[in-house]
Design an enzyme around this catalytic site. Structure first.
Site, PDB file in Angstrom:
ATOM      1  N   ARG A 249       0.277 -11.758   1.600  1.00 22.72           N
ATOM      2  CA  ARG A 249       1.462 -12.304   2.266  1.00 22.72           C
ATOM      3  C   ARG A 249       1.753 -13.756   1.881  1.00 22.72           C
ATOM      4  O   ARG A 249       2.906 -14.181   1.931  1.00 22.72           O
ATOM      5  CB  ARG A 249       1.307 -12.176   3.787  1.00 22.72           C
ATOM      6  CG  ARG A 249       1.456 -10.745   4.263  1.00 22.72           C
ATOM      7  CD  ARG A 249       1.189 -10.593   5.746  1.00 22.72           C
ATOM      8  NE  ARG A 249       1.608  -9.276   6.219  1.00 22.72           N
ATOM      9  CZ  ARG A 249       1.320  -8.799   7.423  1.00 22.72           C
ATOM     10  NH1 ARG A 249       0.597  -9.519   8.265  1.00 22.72           N
ATOM     11  NH2 ARG A 249       1.746  -7.605   7.783  1.00 22.72           N
TER      12      ARG A 249
ATOM     13  N   LYS B 225      -3.784  -8.763   4.035  1.00 21.48           N
ATOM     14  CA  LYS B 225      -3.021  -7.896   4.949  1.00 21.48           C
ATOM     15  C   LYS B 225      -2.340  -6.776   4.150  1.00 21.48           C
ATOM     16  O   LYS B 225      -2.818  -6.396   3.085  1.00 21.48           O
ATOM     17  CB  LYS B 225      -2.012  -8.749   5.719  1.00 21.48           C
ATOM     18  CG  LYS B 225      -2.660  -9.808   6.617  1.00 21.48           C
ATOM     19  CD  LYS B 225      -3.196  -9.216   7.897  1.00 21.48           C
ATOM     20  CE  LYS B 225      -3.631 -10.290   8.877  1.00 21.48           C
ATOM     21  NZ  LYS B 225      -3.952  -9.725  10.190  1.00 21.48           N
TER      22      LYS B 225
ATOM     23  N   ASP C 277      -0.155 -13.222  12.383  1.00 21.95           N
ATOM     24  CA  ASP C 277       0.993 -12.331  12.167  1.00 21.95           C
ATOM     25  C   ASP C 277       2.297 -12.997  12.588  1.00 21.95           C
ATOM     26  O   ASP C 277       3.282 -12.991  11.851  1.00 21.95           O
ATOM     27  CB  ASP C 277       0.803 -11.012  12.924  1.00 21.95           C
ATOM     28  CG  ASP C 277      -0.236 -10.115  12.256  1.00 21.95           C
ATOM     29  OD1 ASP C 277      -0.645 -10.431  11.120  1.00 21.95           O
ATOM     30  OD2 ASP C 277      -0.635  -9.113  12.861  1.00 21.95           O
TER      31      ASP C 277
ATOM     32  N   GLN D  35     -10.786  -7.973  12.747  1.00 24.10           N
ATOM     33  CA  GLN D  35     -10.894  -6.521  12.965  1.00 24.10           C
ATOM     34  C   GLN D  35     -12.316  -6.012  12.752  1.00 24.10           C
ATOM     35  O   GLN D  35     -12.719  -5.019  13.354  1.00 24.10           O
ATOM     36  CB  GLN D  35      -9.930  -5.768  12.045  1.00 24.10           C
ATOM     37  CG  GLN D  35      -8.483  -5.836  12.508  1.00 24.10           C
ATOM     38  CD  GLN D  35      -7.559  -4.994  11.651  1.00 24.10           C
ATOM     39  OE1 GLN D  35      -7.997  -4.082  10.960  1.00 24.10           O
ATOM     40  NE2 GLN D  35      -6.282  -5.309  11.692  1.00 24.10           N
TER      41      GLN D  35
ATOM     42  N   ARG E 253      -8.010  -3.439   0.493  1.00 25.86           N
ATOM     43  CA  ARG E 253      -8.234  -4.216   1.719  1.00 25.86           C
ATOM     44  C   ARG E 253      -9.715  -4.144   2.088  1.00 25.86           C
ATOM     45  O   ARG E 253     -10.262  -3.063   2.292  1.00 25.86           O
ATOM     46  CB  ARG E 253      -7.345  -3.686   2.857  1.00 25.86           C
ATOM     47  CG  ARG E 253      -5.870  -3.812   2.533  1.00 25.86           C
ATOM     48  CD  ARG E 253      -4.986  -3.344   3.667  1.00 25.86           C
ATOM     49  NE  ARG E 253      -5.077  -4.211   4.835  1.00 25.86           N
ATOM     50  CZ  ARG E 253      -4.471  -3.963   5.990  1.00 25.86           C
ATOM     51  NH1 ARG E 253      -3.753  -2.860   6.126  1.00 25.86           N
ATOM     52  NH2 ARG E 253      -4.594  -4.799   7.011  1.00 25.86           N
TER      53      ARG E 253
END
Length: 426
Positions: A345, A341, A314, A172, A124
């Site tokens: 996904r 993520k 999300d 983030q 990540r």
């Protein structure tokens, strides 16, 4: 491997009090640590990601007391930066909401800090954040692959000045930079490069920083000014809202098979962008009712939508499985960051939707889903991703039911999810 069989459910109704938000819990814990004074956090999420943050804070000398059920935390702030006389190695699992902010926060003080995690964490990216911190004088070394954890920080404090940060991969990175900027040695001017993804998550960060007494001047999300000489001050008490992403599964359940499902802990006054998930359900045909701290979803025939869901990445995953019960072809766009993520996904969702019979087109940054005439039962792989497990619980509303592999992966954000889900049966 553990499996969970979900038998067909004809109708759902009930009320669910949503556990605390992961995003708010870990942000608030870090701000309370940097703040002057003692902070009592209530409705703190009790899950893997929060435990990793708490364990790391304890290792760094932060004092706190947890209630018996781990949802109330009284934390004594350091009144400034985190420093350590001895080298520290912190294990952060697969918790991005702990890894990114701690990486930034640990550059503020003095000491040597090594951040590690599970194998997936090493895939990540963190390079955009590290590049930005280096512009402010941080000394950070990658231990394996450039741009990814594990890494070591040799902290000597952060300078002020102008800094550029990419906004197109994950919000983030910007969140982490914003939270540490007030404690730099001079004023910080952040310039965001590219389209800022998941903008509502930045709103959460700014709202919490304001709650802890810090001022940020937001120039339309393209530039942020953080004046020097500020200090975080505990507001005394912080109530952690229910997790709006977690609410999405119960609202979708109400829309597909209601009955009436009421979620409490999030509502009209929420600072989380993911509550806008309810607006998407409404566009699909569901009957939605809003209160200040609750949302109700009632069932109705659903029709497909074609929407940019970059702002609710999300919760958008829940639309992918709700689409199995909507008439027509649903397209979810501008969701490239699904790929970085807990798992990729986009690829995982496409694979598992095909197992139940859906016609799926997986693009670079979109997914298109056409439900079959009749859904098939299948064994759903969850990729150690809590949201994959929770999303595919919607298949309980098909006549065939579904089997979920490794259902306990929900412990990342919602350990008793399947027990709560089962409580909705009418």
């Amino acid at each position: 491997m553990k499996q969970l069989r979900l038998e067909p459910v004809v109708q759902v109704r009930g009320e669910i009090n949503i556990p605390g938000s992961k995003s708010i819990s870990n942000r608030a814990l870090l701000l309370a640590t940097l703040a002057k004074g003692t902070t009592t956090l209530t409705n703190l999420l009790d899950s893997d990601d929060i435990r990793h943050m708490l364990a790391s804070l304890k290792q760094l000398g932060v004092e706190y007391r947890l209630s018996q059920n781990n949802t109330v935390c009284e934390l004594t702030g350091l009144g400034g930066v985190i420093s350590s006389d001895t080298a520290q190695t912190l294990f952060l699992g697969n918790a991005g909401t702990a890894m990114r902010p701690l990486c930034a926060a640990l550059t503020l003080g003095r000491g040597e800090f090594t951040l590690t995690g599970e194998p997936r964490m090493e895939e990540r990216p963190i390079g955009d954040l590290v590049d930005a911190l280096k512009q402010l004088g941080a000394n950070i070394v990658y231990l394996k692959n450039d741009g990814f954890p594990p890494l070591t920080i040799n902290a000597t404090g952060l300078n002020g000045g102008d800094v550029e940060i990419a906004g197109d991969l994950s919000s983030q990175f910007l969140t982490a930079l914003l939270m540490v900027a007030p404690l730099a040695k001079g004023s910080v001017n952040i310039h965001v490069k590219g389209e800022l993804v998941s903008k509502p998550y930045i709103d959460i960060t700014l709202a919490l920083m304001a709650q802890f007494g810090v001022q940020v001047i937001n120039h339309d999300y393209a530039r942020f000014e953080i004046p020097a000489g500020q200090q975080y001050v505990s507001p005394g008490k912080v109530l952690v809202e229910g997790d709006a992403s977690s609410a999405s599964y119960f609202l979708a359940a109400g829309a597909i098979k209601g009955g009436e499902v009421k979620v409490t802990g999030v509502g009209r006054l929420s600072i989380q962008g993911d509550v806008k998930f309810a607006d998407v359900l409404e566009k699909m045909g569901a009957d939605i009712e809003w209160g200040d701290d609750y949302i109700i979803a009632r069932g109705a025939p659903l029709t497909a939508v074609d929407l940019d869901m970059n702002h609710i990445p999300d919760a958008a995953m829940t639309i992918a499985t709700a689409a199995l019960f909507a008439k027509g072809t649903t397209t979810i766009r501008n969701i490239y960051n699904w790929r970085i993520k807990e798992t990729d996904r986009l690829a995982a969702m496409a694979t598992e939707l095909r197992k139940v019979g859906a016609l799926v087109e997986e693009g670079h940054d979109y997914i298109q889903i056409t439900p079959p005439v009749v859904l098939n039962t299948a064994e759903i792989d969850t990729y150690n991703d809590h949201r994959m497990a929770m999303c595919f619980s919607m298949m309980a509303f098909a006549d065939c039911g579904i089997t979920i592999n490794d259902p306990d992966c929900t412990s990342k954000t919602f350990p008793d999810y399947f027990a709560q889900f089962a409580s909705l049966k009418a």
